[in-house]
Design a protein around this motif. Structure first.
Motif, PDB file in Angstrom:
ATOM      1  N   ILE A  63     -13.356  47.287  27.086  1.00 10.32           N
ATOM      2  CA  ILE A  63     -14.042  48.776  27.249  1.00 10.32           C
ATOM      3  C   ILE A  63     -13.065  49.806  27.657  1.00 10.32           C
ATOM      4  O   ILE A  63     -12.149  49.333  28.438  1.00 10.32           O
ATOM      5  CB  ILE A  63     -15.342  48.532  27.567  1.00 10.32           C
ATOM      6  CG1 ILE A  63     -16.324  49.771  27.330  1.00 10.32           C
ATOM      7  CG2 ILE A  63     -15.134  48.626  29.218  1.00 10.32           C
ATOM      8  CD1 ILE A  63     -17.808  49.744  27.901  1.00 10.32           C
ATOM      9  N   PHE A  71     -19.707  54.896  30.772  1.00  9.96           N
ATOM     10  CA  PHE A  71     -19.193  53.249  30.370  1.00  9.96           C
ATOM     11  C   PHE A  71     -19.286  52.644  31.633  1.00  9.96           C
ATOM     12  O   PHE A  71     -19.536  51.499  31.671  1.00  9.96           O
ATOM     13  CB  PHE A  71     -17.794  53.509  30.134  1.00  9.96           C
ATOM     14  CG  PHE A  71     -17.562  53.817  28.767  1.00  9.96           C
ATOM     15  CD1 PHE A  71     -18.098  53.019  27.821  1.00  9.96           C
ATOM     16  CD2 PHE A  71     -16.830  54.966  28.289  1.00  9.96           C
ATOM     17  CE1 PHE A  71     -17.967  53.367  26.352  1.00  9.96           C
ATOM     18  CE2 PHE A  71     -16.815  55.422  26.885  1.00  9.96           C
ATOM     19  CZ  PHE A  71     -17.294  54.467  26.057  1.00  9.96           C
ATOM     20  N   ALA A 119     -15.959  47.292  22.950  1.00 10.27           N
ATOM     21  CA  ALA A 119     -16.162  48.683  22.413  1.00 10.27           C
ATOM     22  C   ALA A 119     -15.020  49.198  21.636  1.00 10.27           C
ATOM     23  O   ALA A 119     -13.929  49.482  22.229  1.00 10.27           O
ATOM     24  CB  ALA A 119     -16.405  49.650  23.715  1.00 10.27           C
TER      25      ALA A 119
END
Length: 339
Positions: A63, A71, A119
């Motif tokens: 990510i 996040f 992601a």
């Protein structure tokens, strides 16, 4: 293990049973094995044991933006959900760089993770995803969507962004700007579509000069806000595409000796812990980060249990949080779920 068995005066099998608890051993044998382990400093190879059982009980998460509060909330939710399921989490920051993203997913694969949450960056379709497919590693995409046959989960982006714009129109704004994130990401494209959809519904002409690239970064958003304020017809309201850009927009507004919402209204996609502490408090879209992290882990564990099940794409509901930065007066400040 052989040295432990020799020192304890028992078989290697007995040592294995004592360590793993797979079969009862006499108290004398158990004590002899534990004493021998302490004397030799023997440490069981947990990775090898896990591989022998057919898995490592670990999940990978690749990510970006680990300094972004949104996040970080997602990471915390993923780690908590993985822990509840008896899995450890290995984490890597992709830095929104396809080459670095590929290095991260390769490293996680080499660590023998059972599955991976990703992601995806703008270039993931050409780099990370082909590698993961060739390595036959189960993958779930989170936060960002791609046109691929993989499990995916994220927040709805179009309707919540439209809700922000419609609210600004309802209170009289027609020069509404938007600071957008990284071009090519599904989150950016969907939020721009929501912005344009709301303008179209309200009969407000779309002006491309009012869409400024903030790159999901504070400094770039700050520069974008200055450019917007330099227009011959500057905006009277601005929509921020994420929480990092919100900080940059506010900084630029302050540098122009302007105030929110008296001189310019501001609303934003993404809530964060201190949004309610700003003066004025920020009107935002709140994403369900805890649900997002938990659901991503559930989808991945489900895929591990049943590799042949149909793929799923899930959109989670966001919440409109009405505070003060939009410039409303006499309205109740409340959170409203978006259908």
């Amino acid at each position: 293990m052989s040295e432990v068995a020799k020192l304890a005066g028992v078989s290697v099998t007995t040592v294995s049973h004592v360590i793993n608890g797979t079969r009862p051993a006499s108290e004398k044998a158990r004590r002899a094995v534990l004493d021998a382990i302490e004397r030799t400093g023997y440490r069981p190879n947990t990775l090898a044991r896990a591989l022998a059982r057919g898995g490592t009980q670990s999940l990978g998460l690749a990510i970006s933006g680990l300094s972004n509060p949104y996040f970080m909330d997602v990471v915390a939710a993923v780690e908590a959900a993985a822990g509840r399921a008896g899995h450890t989490l290995l984490l890597g920051d992709t830095r929104e760089d396809p080459e670095h993203e590929l290095r991260i997913v390769r490293t996680l694969a080499e660590r023998q993770v059972d599955g991976l949450l990703l992601a995806p960056s703008v270039g993931a379709l050409e780099s990370a995803l082909p590698y993961l497919e060739s390595a036959e590693i189960p993958v779930v995409l989170l936060d960002r969507f791609l046109d691929v046959a993989l499990d995916q989960v994220g927040c709805d982006n179009e309707q919540p962004t439209a809700r922000l714009v419609e609210h600004l129109v309802d209170i009289g704004h027609t020069r509404i700007a938007m600071a957008i994130g990284i071009p090519g990401l599904s989150t950016t494209e969907e939020r721009v579509r929501g912005y344009r959809m709301a303008l179209d519904r309200a009969g407000v002409p779309f002006d491309p000069a009012l869409v400024a690239e903030g790159g999901s970064q504070r400094d770039q958003a700050r520069a974008a806000m200055h450019a917007l304020l330099d227009l011959d017809q500057p905006p009277t309201a601005v929509v921020s595409g994420n929480n990092f850009m919100t900080i940059g927009l506010l900084r630029a507004i302050n540098e122009r000796d302007l105030t929110v919402p008296e001189d310019i209204a501001l609303v934003a996609f993404d809530d964060f812990e201190w949004a309610d502490l700003f003066a004025p408090r920020l009107t935002v879209i709140r994403q369900p980060t805890t649900e997002l992290g938990a659901r991503a882990v559930e989808l991945l564990l489900s895929r591990l249990q049943d590799p042949s099940r149909p793929v799923r794409t899930e959109r989670l509901e966001a919440t409109f949080v009405h505070r003060d930065s939009c410039g409303c007066t006499g309205s109740s400040r409340a959170a409203h779920a978006l259908a």
